[in-house]
Design an enzyme around this catalytic site. Sequence first.
Site, PDB file in Angstrom:
ATOM      1  N   GLU A  37       0.827  -1.213   0.000  1.00  0.00           N
ATOM      2  CA  GLU A  37       0.000   0.000   0.000  1.00  0.00           C
ATOM      3  C   GLU A  37       0.866   1.270   0.000  1.00  0.00           C
ATOM      4  OE1 GLU A  37      -2.997  -0.350  -0.661  1.00  0.00           O
ATOM      5  OE2 GLU A  37      -3.698  -2.247   0.203  1.00  0.00           O
ATOM      6  N   HIS A  57      -2.539   1.693   8.569  1.00  0.00           N
ATOM      7  CA  HIS A  57      -3.614   0.897   7.968  1.00  0.00           C
ATOM      8  C   HIS A  57      -3.737  -0.410   8.728  1.00  0.00           C
ATOM      9  CE1 HIS A  57      -6.127  -1.235   5.166  1.00  0.00           C
ATOM     10  NE2 HIS A  57      -5.175  -2.086   4.855  1.00  0.00           N
ATOM     11  N   HIS A  86      -6.800  -3.819   9.957  1.00  0.00           N
ATOM     12  CA  HIS A  86      -8.020  -4.548   9.621  1.00  0.00           C
ATOM     13  C   HIS A  86      -8.834  -4.825  10.892  1.00  0.00           C
ATOM     14  CE1 HIS A  86      -5.810  -6.453   5.861  1.00  0.00           C
ATOM     15  NE2 HIS A  86      -6.006  -5.154   5.734  1.00  0.00           N
ATOM     16  N   GLU A  91     -16.544  10.647  23.835  1.00  0.00           N
ATOM     17  CA  GLU A  91     -15.236  11.195  23.445  1.00  0.00           C
ATOM     18  C   GLU A  91     -15.046  11.252  21.929  1.00  0.00           C
ATOM     19  OE1 GLU A  91     -12.643   7.052  23.874  1.00  0.00           O
ATOM     20  OE2 GLU A  91     -11.667   8.959  24.143  1.00  0.00           O
ATOM     21  N   HIS A 123     -12.778  -4.025   4.094  1.00  0.00           N
ATOM     22  CA  HIS A 123     -11.325  -4.205   4.117  1.00  0.00           C
ATOM     23  C   HIS A 123     -10.687  -3.697   5.415  1.00  0.00           C
ATOM     24  CE1 HIS A 123      -7.279  -3.912   1.794  1.00  0.00           C
ATOM     25  NE2 HIS A 123      -7.059  -3.871   3.083  1.00  0.00           N
TER      26      HIS A 123
END
Length: 275
Positions: free
Chosen positions: A115, A139, A141, A169, A210
């Site tokens: 990525e 990133h 999952h 919050e 994803h």
Amino acid sequence: MKVLDAEFVQGFIRMADDGWLQGWHERNGGNLSYRVKPEEIETVREELNPGEWKPIGTTVPKLAGEYFLVTGSGKYFRNVSIKPEDSCCIIELDGQGENYRVCWGLVNGGRPTSELPSHLMNHEVKVVATGGRHRVIYHAHPANTIALTFVLPLTDEAFTRELWEMATECPVVFPSGIGVVHWMVPGGRDIAVATSELMKRYDVAIWAHHGMFCSGEDFDLTFGLMHTVEKSAEILVKVRSMQPYKRQTIQPDDFRRLAADFHVELPERFLYEKY
Ligand code: 2HA
Ligand code: ZN
């Protein structure tokens, strides 16, 4: 100084480990990048050993000449703290922001994260949007956030409002909201462009079916942001598992009062009337 002794490297490793312990990084899932400060790169320069220039797959002219610490493609987060020099690398970008070369790490071969285009395009957008304050792109999952992409409308409005409501919050932690990318093929330039467009406005982007991208100033803030969004998603999953509708919740005027007291601006487009 040895690369592995540098504070920014230690912080990177700890964040990767924290993500693994949260269960957000099955197999080789997820990736992390840090835009290294010029003074930090100087402290480790003696150990840098530049390899061949290779194409990034996109162009990031505003990041020309910068250095990044990134996880490797196909590498496992659970191994980062055990063999960081195999799992991660420091890369340098060329003067056009078109090519990179590995200067440290990936001792057993490999490439930076699949990525990389998304990470670098997000960094580039954040350099402009934050005047260079943001340095971390993450990133992962996380399961509850992903689960919600099967049941909520895939809109920024729905995700922002639903996740703001699940913990007081939340609007303070991500006041600008959350962007959503419809399902796309990961790893390439198209999803990088779509994500970086959202990152002009938000610090969080969710990839349908994803995972999630977060941007922040440092490891604590960026990990904390992912953690807060995923915790909120977990609460929503629990609520929806008990019954389809909330009996009571935080209302638009409550958010407005919170915004005033906590000195945050909450865009009105997320404070629509529901019931
Ligand atoms: O496997 O998470 O999006 C790494 C990824 C790709
Ligand atoms: Zn992924």
